[in-house]
Design a protein around this motif. Structure first.
Motif, short mmCIF file in Angstrom:
data_model
loop_
_atom_site.label_atom_id
_atom_site.label_comp_id
_atom_site.label_asym_id
_atom_site.label_seq_id
_atom_site.Cartn_x
_atom_site.Cartn_y
_atom_site.Cartn_z
N VAL A 36 0.86 -1.18 0.00
CA VAL A 36 0.00 0.00 0.00
C VAL A 36 0.90 1.22 0.00
O VAL A 36 1.86 1.29 0.78
CB VAL A 36 -0.93 0.02 1.24
N CYS A 99 8.96 -4.86 -1.80
CA CYS A 99 9.21 -4.31 -0.46
C CYS A 99 10.67 -3.88 -0.31
O CYS A 99 11.57 -4.54 -0.82
CB CYS A 99 8.85 -5.35 0.60
N HIS A 100 10.88 -2.79 0.44
CA HIS A 100 12.24 -2.30 0.67
C HIS A 100 13.08 -3.28 1.49
O HIS A 100 14.29 -3.18 1.52
CB HIS A 100 12.20 -0.93 1.36
N THR A 101 12.41 -4.25 2.14
CA THR A 101 13.15 -5.26 2.92
C THR A 101 13.74 -6.35 2.02
O THR A 101 14.48 -7.20 2.49
CB THR A 101 12.20 -5.97 3.91
N ARG A 105 6.59 -9.17 -1.27
CA ARG A 105 5.46 -8.35 -0.86
C ARG A 105 5.77 -7.71 0.49
O ARG A 105 6.49 -8.28 1.29
CB ARG A 105 4.21 -9.23 -0.67
N CYS A 106 5.15 -6.56 0.74
CA CYS A 106 5.30 -5.93 2.06
C CYS A 106 4.51 -6.69 3.12
O CYS A 106 4.73 -6.49 4.31
CB CYS A 106 4.82 -4.48 2.02
N PHE A 107 3.56 -7.55 2.70
CA PHE A 107 2.62 -8.14 3.66
C PHE A 107 2.97 -9.54 4.12
O PHE A 107 2.31 -10.05 5.00
CB PHE A 107 1.21 -8.17 3.06
N ASP A 108 3.97 -10.17 3.54
CA ASP A 108 4.13 -11.59 3.90
C ASP A 108 5.07 -11.82 5.07
O ASP A 108 5.50 -12.94 5.32
CB ASP A 108 4.54 -12.42 2.69
N VAL A 109 5.37 -10.78 5.82
CA VAL A 109 6.25 -10.94 6.97
C VAL A 109 5.39 -11.25 8.19
O VAL A 109 4.54 -10.45 8.58
CB VAL A 109 7.04 -9.63 7.23
N ASP A 110 5.59 -12.42 8.77
CA ASP A 110 4.94 -12.77 10.03
C ASP A 110 3.42 -12.63 9.99
O ASP A 110 2.84 -11.86 10.75
CB ASP A 110 5.54 -11.86 11.14
N ARG B 12 1.28 -4.08 17.78
CA ARG B 12 2.25 -4.00 16.68
C ARG B 12 1.77 -3.06 15.57
O ARG B 12 2.58 -2.54 14.80
CB ARG B 12 2.45 -5.42 16.12
N VAL B 24 -6.98 -3.41 3.62
CA VAL B 24 -7.27 -3.93 2.29
C VAL B 24 -7.93 -5.29 2.45
O VAL B 24 -7.42 -6.14 3.19
CB VAL B 24 -5.97 -4.09 1.47
N GLU B 80 -2.53 -10.08 7.69
CA GLU B 80 -1.11 -9.72 7.77
C GLU B 80 -0.98 -8.20 7.88
O GLU B 80 -1.64 -7.48 7.12
CB GLU B 80 -0.37 -10.14 6.49
N LEU B 81 -0.13 -7.75 8.74
CA LEU B 81 0.29 -6.35 8.72
C LEU B 81 1.41 -6.21 7.70
O LEU B 81 2.09 -7.18 7.36
CB LEU B 81 0.80 -5.92 10.10
N ASP B 82 1.64 -4.98 7.22
CA ASP B 82 2.75 -4.80 6.28
C ASP B 82 4.05 -4.56 7.04
O ASP B 82 4.09 -4.61 8.28
CB ASP B 82 2.44 -3.74 5.23
N CYS B 83 5.12 -4.34 6.29
CA CYS B 83 6.47 -4.33 6.87
C CYS B 83 6.64 -3.29 7.96
O CYS B 83 7.41 -3.50 8.89
CB CYS B 83 7.50 -4.13 5.76
N ASP B 84 5.95 -2.17 7.88
CA ASP B 84 6.06 -1.18 8.95
C ASP B 84 4.78 -1.05 9.77
O ASP B 84 4.64 -0.11 10.56
CB ASP B 84 6.54 0.18 8.42
N ALA B 87 -0.40 -0.73 7.56
CA ALA B 87 -1.48 -1.16 6.68
C ALA B 87 -1.75 -2.63 6.97
O ALA B 87 -0.85 -3.38 7.37
CB ALA B 87 -1.12 -0.97 5.20
N LEU B 89 -3.70 -6.27 5.61
CA LEU B 89 -4.33 -7.02 4.53
C LEU B 89 -5.12 -8.17 5.15
O LEU B 89 -4.57 -8.98 5.90
CB LEU B 89 -3.26 -7.58 3.58
#
Lengths: 129, 129
Positions: A36, A99-101, A105-110, B12, B24, B80-84, B87, B89
Protein backbone atom coordinates in the motif's frame (compact mmCIF):
# COMPACT_ATOMS: atom_id res chain seq x y z
CA UNK A 1 -2.85 7.63 -20.98
CA UNK A 2 -3.14 11.19 -22.33
CA UNK A 3 -2.79 14.23 -20.08
CA UNK A 4 -6.45 14.99 -20.69
CA UNK A 5 -7.64 11.52 -19.63
CA UNK A 6 -5.35 11.59 -16.59
CA UNK A 7 -6.77 14.97 -15.55
CA UNK A 8 -10.29 13.49 -15.65
CA UNK A 9 -9.23 10.67 -13.32
CA UNK A 10 -7.45 13.05 -10.96
CA UNK A 11 -10.60 15.19 -10.86
CA UNK A 12 -12.68 12.15 -9.91
CA UNK A 13 -10.33 11.03 -7.11
CA UNK A 14 -11.14 12.19 -3.59
CA UNK A 15 -7.93 13.02 -1.77
CA UNK A 16 -7.94 13.23 2.03
CA UNK A 17 -7.30 16.32 4.17
CA UNK A 18 -3.56 15.88 3.61
CA UNK A 19 -4.12 15.69 -0.15
CA UNK A 20 -3.39 11.96 -0.31
CA UNK A 21 -5.07 8.85 -1.67
CA UNK A 22 -4.27 5.33 -0.43
CA UNK A 23 -3.17 3.05 -3.27
CA UNK A 24 -3.42 -0.74 -3.18
CA UNK A 25 -0.94 -2.41 -5.51
CA UNK A 26 -1.64 -5.85 -6.90
CA UNK A 27 0.48 -8.01 -9.21
CA UNK A 28 -1.83 -8.11 -12.23
CA UNK A 29 -1.66 -11.86 -13.03
CA UNK A 30 -1.08 -13.64 -9.72
CA UNK A 31 -3.27 -11.11 -7.88
CA UNK A 32 -0.90 -10.94 -4.93
CA UNK A 33 -1.37 -7.72 -2.97
CA UNK A 34 2.16 -6.33 -2.93
CA UNK A 35 1.96 -3.11 -0.93
CA UNK A 36 0.00 0.00 0.00
CA UNK A 37 1.35 3.43 -0.91
CA UNK A 38 0.04 6.98 -1.15
CA UNK A 39 -0.34 9.41 -4.02
CA UNK A 40 -1.14 13.07 -4.22
CA UNK A 41 -2.73 14.48 -7.37
CA UNK A 42 0.59 15.01 -9.14
CA UNK A 43 1.86 11.50 -8.32
CA UNK A 44 -1.38 10.09 -9.72
CA UNK A 45 -1.06 12.20 -12.86
CA UNK A 46 2.56 11.08 -13.42
CA UNK A 47 1.63 7.42 -12.85
CA UNK A 48 -1.18 7.52 -15.39
CA UNK A 49 0.70 9.47 -18.04
CA UNK A 50 4.03 7.62 -17.73
CA UNK A 51 2.70 4.14 -17.00
CA UNK A 52 5.22 3.77 -14.19
CA UNK A 53 4.08 4.03 -10.60
CA UNK A 54 5.05 7.17 -8.68
CA UNK A 55 4.12 7.63 -5.01
CA UNK A 56 4.25 10.51 -2.59
CA UNK A 57 6.51 9.53 0.31
CA UNK A 58 4.89 10.68 3.54
CA UNK A 59 8.09 10.15 5.53
CA UNK A 60 10.43 11.90 3.10
CA UNK A 61 7.85 14.37 1.75
CA UNK A 62 8.94 13.81 -1.82
CA UNK A 63 7.92 12.04 -5.01
CA UNK A 64 9.16 8.51 -5.26
CA UNK A 65 9.06 6.75 -8.61
CA UNK A 66 9.21 3.09 -7.70
CA UNK A 67 12.45 1.48 -8.89
CA UNK A 68 14.45 4.63 -9.66
CA UNK A 69 17.01 3.71 -7.01
CA UNK A 70 16.28 -0.01 -6.47
CA UNK A 71 15.54 -1.04 -10.04
CA UNK A 72 12.37 -2.70 -8.78
CA UNK A 73 9.98 -0.89 -11.07
CA UNK A 74 6.20 -1.13 -11.23
CA UNK A 75 4.62 -0.91 -14.68
CA UNK A 76 0.95 -0.11 -14.85
CA UNK A 77 -1.45 -2.70 -16.29
CA UNK A 78 -4.81 -1.65 -14.85
CA UNK A 79 -6.32 0.89 -12.47
CA UNK A 80 -9.64 1.50 -10.77
CA UNK A 81 -10.94 3.98 -8.24
CA UNK A 82 -13.38 2.63 -5.69
CA UNK A 83 -17.08 3.46 -5.48
CA UNK A 84 -16.55 6.77 -3.69
CA UNK A 85 -13.20 7.63 -5.30
CA UNK A 86 -11.15 7.68 -2.09
CA UNK A 87 -9.04 4.58 -2.73
CA UNK A 88 -7.18 3.39 -5.81
CA UNK A 89 -6.40 -0.15 -6.92
CA UNK A 90 -3.51 -0.61 -9.33
CA UNK A 91 -2.65 -3.72 -11.28
CA UNK A 92 1.06 -3.74 -12.00
CA UNK A 93 3.86 -5.80 -13.43
CA UNK A 94 6.31 -5.83 -10.52
CA UNK A 95 9.97 -6.25 -11.40
CA UNK A 96 11.92 -7.69 -8.47
CA UNK A 97 10.74 -7.37 -4.89
CA UNK A 98 8.10 -4.76 -4.07
CA UNK A 99 9.21 -4.31 -0.46
CA UNK A 100 12.24 -2.30 0.67
CA UNK A 101 13.15 -5.26 2.92
CA UNK A 102 13.83 -7.37 -0.19
CA UNK A 103 10.69 -9.45 0.22
CA UNK A 104 8.38 -9.93 -2.73
CA UNK A 105 5.46 -8.35 -0.86
CA UNK A 106 5.30 -5.93 2.06
CA UNK A 107 2.62 -8.14 3.66
CA UNK A 108 4.13 -11.59 3.90
CA UNK A 109 6.25 -10.94 6.97
CA UNK A 110 4.94 -12.77 10.03
CA UNK A 111 1.28 -13.31 9.10
CA UNK A 112 -0.70 -13.65 12.30
CA UNK A 113 -3.59 -15.51 10.67
CA UNK A 114 -2.01 -17.61 7.92
CA UNK A 115 -4.21 -18.81 5.11
CA UNK A 116 -4.90 -22.45 4.37
CA UNK A 117 -2.29 -23.69 1.90
CA UNK A 118 -4.70 -24.00 -1.00
CA UNK A 119 -5.34 -20.27 -1.02
CA UNK A 120 -1.88 -19.83 -2.51
CA UNK A 121 -2.57 -22.12 -5.45
CA UNK A 122 -3.67 -20.57 -8.70
CA UNK A 123 -3.87 -23.68 -10.87
CA UNK A 124 -6.83 -25.42 -9.25
CA UNK A 125 -9.99 -23.33 -9.24
CA UNK A 126 -12.06 -26.44 -8.48
CA UNK A 127 -10.20 -26.84 -5.23
CA UNK A 128 -11.75 -23.68 -3.79
CA UNK A 129 -15.07 -23.85 -1.98
CA UNK B 1 -7.89 -15.62 18.13
CA UNK B 2 -7.54 -15.12 21.90
CA UNK B 3 -7.76 -11.68 23.50
CA UNK B 4 -4.09 -11.96 24.40
CA UNK B 5 -2.99 -12.71 20.84
CA UNK B 6 -5.22 -9.94 19.50
CA UNK B 7 -3.69 -7.46 21.94
CA UNK B 8 -0.22 -8.34 20.64
CA UNK B 9 -1.30 -7.63 17.06
CA UNK B 10 -2.96 -4.35 18.05
CA UNK B 11 0.24 -3.34 19.84
CA UNK B 12 2.25 -4.00 16.68
CA UNK B 13 -0.08 -2.00 14.42
CA UNK B 14 0.82 1.62 13.75
CA UNK B 15 -2.35 3.70 13.67
CA UNK B 16 -2.28 7.16 12.05
CA UNK B 17 -2.77 10.52 13.77
CA UNK B 18 -6.55 9.93 13.70
CA UNK B 19 -6.06 6.50 15.31
CA UNK B 20 -6.89 4.62 12.11
CA UNK B 21 -5.33 1.90 10.00
CA UNK B 22 -6.20 1.34 6.31
CA UNK B 23 -7.41 -2.20 5.67
CA UNK B 24 -7.27 -3.93 2.29
CA UNK B 25 -9.83 -6.70 1.97
CA UNK B 26 -9.24 -9.57 -0.41
CA UNK B 27 -11.46 -12.57 -1.19
CA UNK B 28 -9.19 -15.34 0.10
CA UNK B 29 -9.48 -17.81 -2.80
CA UNK B 30 -10.09 -15.73 -5.94
CA UNK B 31 -7.79 -12.98 -4.61
CA UNK B 32 -10.10 -10.23 -5.82
CA UNK B 33 -9.50 -7.00 -3.93
CA UNK B 34 -12.99 -6.20 -2.66
CA UNK B 35 -12.66 -2.92 -0.78
CA UNK B 36 -10.60 -0.69 1.48
CA UNK B 37 -11.86 0.16 4.96
CA UNK B 38 -10.48 1.61 8.17
CA UNK B 39 -10.07 0.24 11.68
CA UNK B 40 -9.18 1.77 14.99
CA UNK B 41 -7.60 -0.38 17.70
CA UNK B 42 -10.93 -1.59 19.06
CA UNK B 43 -12.29 -2.51 15.60
CA UNK B 44 -9.11 -4.50 14.96
CA UNK B 45 -9.42 -6.26 18.31
CA UNK B 46 -13.06 -7.18 17.66
CA UNK B 47 -12.25 -8.44 14.16
CA UNK B 48 -9.48 -10.70 15.38
CA UNK B 49 -11.35 -12.07 18.40
CA UNK B 50 -14.72 -12.58 16.68
CA UNK B 51 -13.47 -13.62 13.24
CA UNK B 52 -15.95 -11.25 11.63
CA UNK B 53 -14.75 -8.00 10.13
CA UNK B 54 -15.61 -4.79 12.00
CA UNK B 55 -14.60 -1.37 10.65
CA UNK B 56 -14.62 2.13 12.03
CA UNK B 57 -16.84 4.27 9.83
CA UNK B 58 -15.15 7.62 9.28
CA UNK B 59 -18.32 9.20 7.90
CA UNK B 60 -20.66 7.96 10.64
CA UNK B 61 -18.05 7.89 13.42
CA UNK B 62 -19.20 4.51 14.66
CA UNK B 63 -18.29 0.83 14.60
CA UNK B 64 -19.63 -1.02 11.63
CA UNK B 65 -19.62 -4.82 11.66
CA UNK B 66 -19.87 -5.75 8.01
CA UNK B 67 -23.14 -7.47 7.21
CA UNK B 68 -25.09 -6.60 10.38
CA UNK B 69 -27.62 -4.62 8.36
CA UNK B 70 -26.99 -5.93 4.82
CA UNK B 71 -26.33 -9.58 5.60
CA UNK B 72 -23.19 -9.35 3.46
CA UNK B 73 -20.78 -10.58 6.11
CA UNK B 74 -17.01 -10.94 5.92
CA UNK B 75 -15.50 -13.92 7.71
CA UNK B 76 -11.80 -13.78 8.45
CA UNK B 77 -9.49 -16.34 6.81
CA UNK B 78 -6.09 -14.67 6.99
CA UNK B 79 -4.48 -11.41 8.10
CA UNK B 80 -1.11 -9.72 7.77
CA UNK B 81 0.29 -6.35 8.72
CA UNK B 82 2.75 -4.80 6.28
CA UNK B 83 6.47 -4.33 6.87
CA UNK B 84 6.06 -1.18 8.95
CA UNK B 85 2.72 -2.09 10.52
CA UNK B 86 0.73 0.80 9.07
CA UNK B 87 -1.48 -1.16 6.68
CA UNK B 88 -3.43 -4.39 7.11
CA UNK B 89 -4.33 -7.02 4.53
CA UNK B 90 -7.27 -9.29 5.33
CA UNK B 91 -8.25 -12.44 3.52
CA UNK B 92 -11.97 -12.99 3.90
CA UNK B 93 -14.85 -15.14 2.81
CA UNK B 94 -17.25 -12.54 1.44
CA UNK B 95 -20.93 -13.41 1.54
CA UNK B 96 -22.90 -11.46 -1.07
CA UNK B 97 -21.63 -8.19 -2.51
CA UNK B 98 -18.91 -6.31 -0.65
CA UNK B 99 -19.95 -2.88 -1.94
CA UNK B 100 -22.89 -0.87 -0.65
CA UNK B 101 -23.83 -0.25 -4.31
CA UNK B 102 -24.64 -3.96 -4.69
CA UNK B 103 -21.55 -4.67 -6.77
CA UNK B 104 -19.30 -7.56 -5.83
CA UNK B 105 -16.31 -5.26 -5.37
CA UNK B 106 -16.03 -1.55 -4.64
CA UNK B 107 -13.40 -1.27 -7.37
CA UNK B 108 -14.98 -2.67 -10.50
CA UNK B 109 -17.06 0.37 -11.35
CA UNK B 110 -15.77 2.19 -14.44
CA UNK B 111 -12.12 1.04 -14.54
CA UNK B 112 -10.11 3.66 -16.36
CA UNK B 113 -7.29 1.29 -17.28
CA UNK B 114 -8.96 -2.07 -17.83
CA UNK B 115 -6.82 -5.17 -17.64
CA UNK B 116 -6.26 -7.47 -20.60
CA UNK B 117 -8.93 -10.17 -20.56
CA UNK B 118 -6.56 -12.95 -19.53
CA UNK B 119 -5.85 -11.25 -16.22
CA UNK B 120 -9.29 -12.31 -15.10
CA UNK B 121 -8.69 -15.98 -15.81
CA UNK B 122 -7.41 -18.19 -13.02
CA UNK B 123 -7.21 -21.48 -14.90
CA UNK B 124 -4.36 -20.70 -17.26
CA UNK B 125 -1.12 -19.85 -15.44
CA UNK B 126 0.84 -20.50 -18.65
CA UNK B 127 -1.07 -17.68 -20.31
CA UNK B 128 0.60 -15.08 -18.11
CA UNK B 129 3.92 -13.55 -19.18
Amino acid sequence: MTEQDAAAVVARARFDAAGLLPVVVQQWDSREVLMVGYMNAEALRRTLVEGRVTYWSRSRQEYWRKGDTSGNTQHLRGAELDCDGDALLLQVEQHGPACHTGERRCFDVDPFLPLPAQAHRTDDPEGTP
